[in-house]
Design an enzyme around this catalytic site. Structure first.
Site, short mmCIF file in Angstrom:
data_model
loop_
_atom_site.label_atom_id
_atom_site.label_comp_id
_atom_site.label_asym_id
_atom_site.label_seq_id
_atom_site.Cartn_x
_atom_site.Cartn_y
_atom_site.Cartn_z
N GLU A 133 -9.53 -1.59 5.71
CA GLU A 133 -7.96 -1.30 6.61
C GLU A 133 -8.37 -0.89 8.26
O GLU A 133 -7.79 -2.03 9.07
CB GLU A 133 -7.36 -0.65 5.87
CG GLU A 133 -5.43 0.42 6.53
CD GLU A 133 -4.26 0.79 6.76
OE1 GLU A 133 -4.93 1.54 5.60
OE2 GLU A 133 -3.58 1.02 6.77
N GLN A 178 0.87 -1.12 -0.14
CA GLN A 178 -0.22 0.13 0.05
C GLN A 178 1.04 1.46 -0.31
O GLN A 178 1.77 1.51 1.35
CB GLN A 178 -1.38 0.34 1.41
CG GLN A 178 -2.29 1.52 0.98
CD GLN A 178 -2.44 1.48 3.26
OE1 GLN A 178 -1.37 0.72 4.01
NE2 GLN A 178 -3.41 2.15 2.93
N GLY A 179 0.72 2.34 -1.16
CA GLY A 179 1.60 3.76 -0.93
C GLY A 179 0.29 5.00 -0.49
O GLY A 179 0.35 5.01 -1.74
N SER A 222 1.09 6.40 2.77
CA SER A 222 2.68 7.56 3.48
C SER A 222 3.12 8.06 2.83
O SER A 222 3.80 7.03 2.30
CB SER A 222 2.82 6.70 4.76
OG SER A 222 1.40 6.53 5.28
N GLU A 254 -4.79 8.25 18.01
CA GLU A 254 -5.29 9.22 18.34
C GLU A 254 -6.28 9.68 17.03
O GLU A 254 -7.06 10.03 17.73
CB GLU A 254 -4.00 10.74 18.37
CG GLU A 254 -2.77 10.26 19.62
CD GLU A 254 -1.65 9.74 19.54
OE1 GLU A 254 -2.15 8.80 17.93
OE2 GLU A 254 -1.73 9.40 20.38
N SER A 281 4.63 -1.52 4.05
CA SER A 281 4.61 -2.98 4.35
C SER A 281 4.63 -4.23 3.26
O SER A 281 4.34 -3.94 2.40
CB SER A 281 3.35 -3.34 5.46
OG SER A 281 3.87 -2.25 6.44
C1 LIG Z 1 3.83 -0.69 11.77
C2 LIG Z 1 3.89 0.13 10.61
C3 LIG Z 1 3.05 -0.32 8.83
C4 LIG Z 1 2.56 0.71 7.98
N1 LIG Z 1 2.83 -0.39 6.52
C5 LIG Z 1 2.03 0.95 5.96
C6 LIG Z 1 1.68 0.48 5.01
O1 LIG Z 1 1.76 -0.73 4.20
N2 LIG Z 1 1.88 1.55 3.73
C7 LIG Z 1 1.67 3.09 4.05
O2 LIG Z 1 0.64 3.26 3.19
N3 LIG Z 1 1.57 3.08 5.44
C8 LIG Z 1 1.90 2.59 6.60
N4 LIG Z 1 2.34 2.79 7.63
C9 LIG Z 1 2.38 4.34 7.73
C10 LIG Z 1 0.84 4.15 8.97
O3 LIG Z 1 -0.16 5.14 8.42
C11 LIG Z 1 1.30 6.25 9.55
O4 LIG Z 1 1.94 5.60 10.21
C12 LIG Z 1 0.32 7.19 10.28
O5 LIG Z 1 -0.79 6.74 9.29
C13 LIG Z 1 1.02 7.72 10.81
O6 LIG Z 1 1.32 8.74 10.54
P1 LIG Z 1 2.31 9.94 10.24
O7 LIG Z 1 3.62 8.55 10.72
O8 LIG Z 1 3.19 10.57 8.90
O9 LIG Z 1 2.96 10.28 11.82
P2 LIG Z 1 1.44 12.09 11.92
O10 LIG Z 1 0.52 11.64 11.05
O11 LIG Z 1 3.40 12.59 11.86
O12 LIG Z 1 1.33 11.40 13.65
C14 LIG Z 1 2.24 11.84 14.52
C15 LIG Z 1 2.17 12.01 15.55
O13 LIG Z 1 0.71 13.15 16.14
C16 LIG Z 1 -0.28 12.71 16.02
N5 LIG Z 1 -1.76 13.47 15.63
C17 LIG Z 1 -1.80 13.53 14.08
N6 LIG Z 1 -2.99 13.96 13.96
C18 LIG Z 1 -3.52 13.95 14.84
C19 LIG Z 1 -4.52 14.73 15.00
N7 LIG Z 1 -5.08 15.44 14.02
N8 LIG Z 1 -5.29 14.80 16.28
C20 LIG Z 1 -4.99 14.05 17.81
N9 LIG Z 1 -2.88 13.17 17.03
C21 LIG Z 1 -2.62 13.47 15.80
C22 LIG Z 1 -0.68 11.17 16.04
O14 LIG Z 1 -1.41 10.10 16.51
C23 LIG Z 1 0.48 10.59 16.08
O15 LIG Z 1 1.24 10.49 17.27
C24 LIG Z 1 2.80 1.85 8.56
C25 LIG Z 1 3.29 1.82 10.08
C26 LIG Z 1 4.02 1.65 11.16
C27 LIG Z 1 3.92 2.18 11.85
#
Ligand SMILES: Cc1cc2nc3c(=O)[nH]c(=O)nc-3n(C[C@H](O)[C@H](O)[C@H](O)COP(=O)(O)OP(=O)(O)OC[C@H]3O[C@@H](n4cnc5c(N)ncnc54)[C@H](O)[C@@H]3O)c2cc1C
Length: 402
Positions: A250, A132-133, A135, A385, A167
């Site tokens: 998802e 899944q692309g 993020s 969150e 992933s």
């Molecule tokens: C093990 C793992 C597998 C993954 N696999 C995939 C994958 O296959 N494909 C893919 O596309 N992505 C994947 N992801 C990415 C995942 O979807 C993102 O990490 C997730 O959506 C959070 O985005 P971010 O890491 O950019 O954090 P951010 O969005 O930058 O968030 C940082 C912090 O701020 C908090 N925050 C942000 N906005 C708000 C709000 N409005 N209110 C309250 N708190 C907030 C969040 O909860 C977090 O604690 C994976 C992540 C992990 C850890």
């Protein structure tokens, strides 16, 4: 009791699945299997799990509710039975977790006839792995902030950009990709594609090493990758709506094309209790320590609570709101697993510092590993969150966050 509401056909199918799983359980591998499919790293793990998915598919346990012309079983209400029984039998999980859980339902709902016929059968059988692309370094919770670009060039699209936390990309033949075709509108400027990954020109997959020392996810770089317009899913500018279908699945709010297997929460609890009864503490065992016992009981109560939520999620009268139970389940289970692993580390004490490969490590060091990995699970598929925001706003009707 599970199966109480089965129709006669479903009851017959359930019996068949139970019997088949008993007779076809694969031999335990000689190598370590990761806790989750998204942590699968090695070729031997991949081969073992792909063979298992294919066998389950051939037996009708995967894609059971998908139309026959797209490689499915053509039934209704059979998949949840197969998935439930696979979990109950504690057999290995499905490796193509992103394909089955996200790509398949999205393609089934939004794809062209040609896309459904071409992509669904090898996805269901596990012969083609999907990733899944969505993020990017600057777009996670705020998914509509996606910047990877898709520029139209005749019958093709030119893709450039940087996807992250992808992933299974290291095994993937295909990716479901959310990209920006226009900067004029944040949401309507997005379009959804199927993109080739393995061996595709202009596509680089780089593994990301986690705190555990393992990989599982990757970053994927697109540099002038060319894909035909026939790989676009739904209309130009409909990417956000298509992505919402993916996220609905998802986040567990709708049935997927197959799941089940892996360690159940009950088995995990059993392992935690056994650990407490074994680990020494103050001349007795951790189990004899009143504070540890109290913490264990809190976990037992939460596991039972989760089991009840899971059961209620299958009662139609209680699922009037499609998101309520499913969304809360994701928060509950990921945080419960994290707290169980944290308690296991306290029970192990200094032994918790022993890691994979050290034969003195209790339970093969699975608990420290599970503890570190548990943070990823509270983030993946929407952070706790964000899930709480959605529950507050869309289920409880509370005021929107800014
Ligand atoms: C093990 C793992 C597998 C993954 N696999 C995939 C994958 O296959 N494909 C893919 O596309 N992505 C994947 N992801 C990415 C995942 O979807 C993102 O990490 C997730 O959506 C959070 O985005 P971010 O890491 O950019 O954090 P951010 O969005 O930058 O968030 C940082 C912090 O701020 C908090 N925050 C942000 N906005 C708000 C709000 N409005 N209110 C309250 N708190 C907030 C969040 O909860 C977090 O604690 C994976 C992540 C992990 C850890």
């Amino acid at each position: 009791m599970e199966g109480r509401r089965d129709t006669p056909e479903q009851a017959e199918f359930r019996e068949y699945v139970q019997r088949w799983l008993q007779e076809n359980r694969p031999p335990a591998p000689s190598f370590r299997m990761p806790e989750h499919a998204i942590e699968v790293m090695t070729e031997e793990q991949r081969t073992y799990l792909c063979a298992w998915q294919k066998k389950c598919y051939d037996a009708g346990l995967i894609g059971a509710d998908y139309p026959k012309e797209y490689g499915g079983g053509g039934h209704q209400g059979f998949q949840r039975i197969a998935s439930w029984e696979m979990s109950a039998a504690n057999v290995p999980y499905m490796i193509n977790v992103i394909g089955l859980g996200m790509a398949a339902p999205t393609i089934l709902h939004h794809g062209t006839e040609e896309q459904k016929r071409r992509y669904l059968p090898p996805l269901l059988s596990g012969e083609e792995i999907w990733c899944q692309g969505f993020s990017e370094p600057g777009a996670g919770s705020d998914l509509a902030g996606v910047q990877a670009s898709a520029v139209r060039d005749g019958d093709n699209w030119i893709i450039n950009g940087h996807k992250v936390w992808t992933s299974l990309a290291h095994f993937a033949s295909w990716m479901i990709l959310l990209a920006r075709h226009s900067n004029a509108d944040k949401y309507n400027g997005l379009t959804y594609f199927i993109t080739p990954i393995a061996g595709a020109p202009g596509v680089t997959v780089r593994p990301l090493i986690k705190i555990t020392g393992q990989t599982g996810f990757n970053e994927v770089l697109f540099e002038d990758a060319v894909i035909p317009d026939t790989l676009r899913v739904d209309e130009v500018g409909k990417g956000w709506q298509v992505a919402m279908t993916t996220l609905l699945h998802e986040r567990g709010a709708a049935e997927n094309a197959g799941s089940g297997g892996g360690q159940s929460i009950e088995d995990r609890l059993g392992a935690l209790l056994a650990l407490a009864k074994r680990m020494p503490r103050n001349g007795k065992t951790a189990w004899d320590d009143a504070v540890i016992r109290d913490r264990l009981m809190q976990i037992v109560i939460r596991v039972e609570g989760f089991r009840q939520v899971f059961r209620r999620a299958r009662v139609a009268a209680l699922t009037d709101h499609p998101m309520r139970l499913a969304l809360s389940s994701k928060v509950l289970i990921s945080e419960l697993n994290q707290d169980m692993a944290a308690l296991a580390l306290d029970i192990e004490g200094a032994f918790a510092s022993l890691y994979l490969g050290d034969e003195r490590a209790p339970d093969g060091a699975e608990w420290p590993l599970a503890y570190m990995n548990s943070y990823g699970i509270t983030i993946a598929a929407g952070t706790s969150e964000i899930q709480r925001n959605i529950l507050g706003e869309r289920v409880l009707g509370m005021a929107k966050t800014k």
